[in-house]
Design an enzyme around this catalytic site. Structure first.
Site, short mmCIF file in Angstrom:
data_model
loop_
_atom_site.label_atom_id
_atom_site.label_comp_id
_atom_site.label_asym_id
_atom_site.label_seq_id
_atom_site.Cartn_x
_atom_site.Cartn_y
_atom_site.Cartn_z
N ASP A 13 19.78 -114.78 -33.42
CA ASP A 13 19.24 -114.02 -32.29
C ASP A 13 19.98 -112.71 -32.07
OD1 ASP A 13 17.52 -116.24 -31.79
OD2 ASP A 13 19.16 -117.22 -30.74
N LYS A 16 17.72 -109.16 -35.23
CA LYS A 16 17.49 -108.77 -36.63
C LYS A 16 16.11 -108.16 -36.83
CE LYS A 16 18.46 -112.93 -37.99
NZ LYS A 16 19.15 -113.51 -36.83
N GLY A 40 12.94 -117.16 -34.93
CA GLY A 40 11.98 -116.51 -34.05
C GLY A 40 12.29 -115.03 -34.03
N HIS A 41 11.34 -114.23 -34.44
CA HIS A 41 11.55 -112.78 -34.49
C HIS A 41 10.52 -112.11 -33.60
CE1 HIS A 41 13.48 -112.93 -38.77
NE2 HIS A 41 14.26 -113.40 -37.82
N GLN A 224 18.40 -116.84 -38.73
CA GLN A 224 19.58 -117.44 -38.09
C GLN A 224 20.78 -116.49 -38.26
OE1 GLN A 224 17.71 -119.87 -40.29
NE2 GLN A 224 16.49 -120.03 -38.47
#
Ligand code: IMP
Length: 432
Positions: A13, A16, A40-41, A224
């Site tokens: 988180d 990225k 999750g992006h 990650q």
């Protein structure tokens, strides 16, 4: 042309997707090489919010081909929903998403097992995302996994394989006291989705090798973060993949010599979601404020993230391990309202001062962070064309602590809220 690698250097988180989105402007191939839908992006483009879990965020550039490489574990049902989301938001991805035949499939029973195993751990649970990641990697190394390449088999052979695997796993589920997964429904659901995604499945290594031969720009996107890496993270509170730089080599099938730029992503403070040691965690008001201003809630699970100050010990360890060539510092704006900002410069363990994260969980749990306190800048970093002096000094301190230059600074979710210090460029469109 050699490849660029973007790696999260904290506990995930780090923002990225925002940096990948920025760098993908110049990339012809964007590659994810490990993990699965646990990632999750979020990217915001012209006010539209895109949340990705499997597809690289680079898909938002029409010139980019996105590769889901062999080191990934892919939930085909989640992928299918993500493709539907892209269609709904009018992103044309035809011919621009390629899936490795080597990638392993996250089966419905993996998700059930992940959640069941977590429940059985009780107080010592890892806090997984419940996306079936660990059981899928267990089946991969146990040599009983289903691979995306199996989706290319003739229908009868595919359906037999799935039915066999579901039956085998139902026996394992029974031993764990978990309910069985229905065989016929699973075969049916996966056959449907296989028809949809089979055209995307190929030997992506050949695509990448050819891209390198043709001097195309390849951007590899880690999911990650380094401290969640199965080997180098805070084991056992880690994910089950290699989320540090080495994972890109095996996961994408790239030779190490193909990578010449490693961008380490660091948030201007630290967060962690799930359980496990977090030396600079702030459990009181400071943590609450960081969470509120930084909107620190998981993209995948919506869980509140644990928040704390920048940890240069963890940062240096990740910098060395990944061989970062530059830093992208994200969410600097979140620190705007703080009149005092702390940075952890060392860990105290009994009489010893540690400069890297110890491997022993017991030692790490006993470590106390040593801080230096800095004056905050107390105004918006996104307001002017130059950073306030104290923000500039904060960035310089991170550079000296990590012994690496900060080339990109991001100050908000919008695509253009980035300072590119390599080109001494700040997009003109940052709102005043
Ligand atoms: P898993 O990857 O779902 O097995 O979860 C293992 C650990 O990694 C848990 O602490 C999760 O919260 C954490 N984790 C997994 N994916 C992410 C991510 O994308 N960002 C932050 N933490 C993650």
């Amino acid at each position: 042309m050699p490849a660029t690698l973007v790696i999260g250097c904290q506990w995930g988180d780090e923002g990225k997707a925002k940096i990948v989105d920025y760098l993908a402007r110049d990339a012809e191939y964007v590659v994810r090489f490990q993990g699965g839908a646990n990632a999750g992006h979020t990217v915001v483009v012209d006010g539209t919010r895109f949340a990705f879990h499997l597809v690289p965020a680079g898909i938002l550039y029409p010139h980019a081909t996105c590769i889901l490489a062999g080191g990934m574990v892919i939930d085909p049902l989640a992928l299918s929903s993500e493709l539907d989301m892209l269609t709904e938001k009018r992103v044309d991805f035809q011919g621009r998403i390629l899936i490795s035949e080597q990638a392993h499939v996250v089966m419905p029973y993996h998700i059930r097992m992940d959640r069941g195993m977590e429940a059985r751990r009780g107080a010592s649970s890892i806090g997984t995302t419940g996306r079936g990641i660990t059981p899928a990697y267990m089946d991969k190394v146990g040599r009983r996994g289903v691979r995306m390449g199996d989706f290319l088999r003739p229908r009868a052979s595919f359906e037999k394989l799935i039915a066999d695997r579901v039956r085998e796993n139902n026996r394992a589920m029974k031993a764990l006291g978990l309910p069985a997964v229905p065989v016929a429904d699973t075969v049916h659901a996966l056959s449907e989705v296989a028809r949809k995604i089979a055209p995307f499945i190929t030997d992506t290594r050949l695509v990448l090798w050819s891209a390198l031969d043709r001097n195309k720009r390849v951007l590899c996107e880690g999911a990650q973060g380094t401290l969640l890496d199965v080997d180098h993270g805070t084991y056992p509170y880690v994910t089950s993949s290699s989320s540090s730089a080495g994972g890109a080599v095996t996961g994408a099938g790239l030779p190490p010599s193909a990578i010449d730029r490693v961008v380490g992503i660091y948030k201007a403070y630290c967060t962690r979601v799930g359980n496990g040691p977090f030396p600079t965690e702030e459990k009181g008001k400071t943590g609450d404020l960081l969470r509120k201003i930084g909107n620190e809630y998981g993209t995948t699970t919506g869980r509140p993230r644990r928040c704390g100050w920048f940890d240069a010990v963890a940062g240096r360890t990740a910098a060395r391990l990944n061989g970062i060539t530059e830093i992208a510092l994200t969410k600097l704006d979140v620190l705007d309202p703080f009149s005092a900002i702390k940075v952890c410069t060392g860990y105290r363990s009994g009489k010893k001062r540690l400069h890297t994260v110890p491997i022993s969980l017991e030692t790490l749990t006993r470590c106390r962070p040593e801080y230096e306190e800095r004056e905050g800048w107390n105004r918006s970093v996104a307001r002017d064309t130059e950073l306030p002096d104290k923000a500039e000094a904060y960035v310089a301190r991170i550079e000296s602590l990590l012994d690496c230059r900060v080339s990109l600074i991001s100050m908000g979710p919008e695509r253009l809220a980035v300072i590119d210090r390599t080109h001494k460029r700040r997009p003109a469109t940052i709102s005043p």
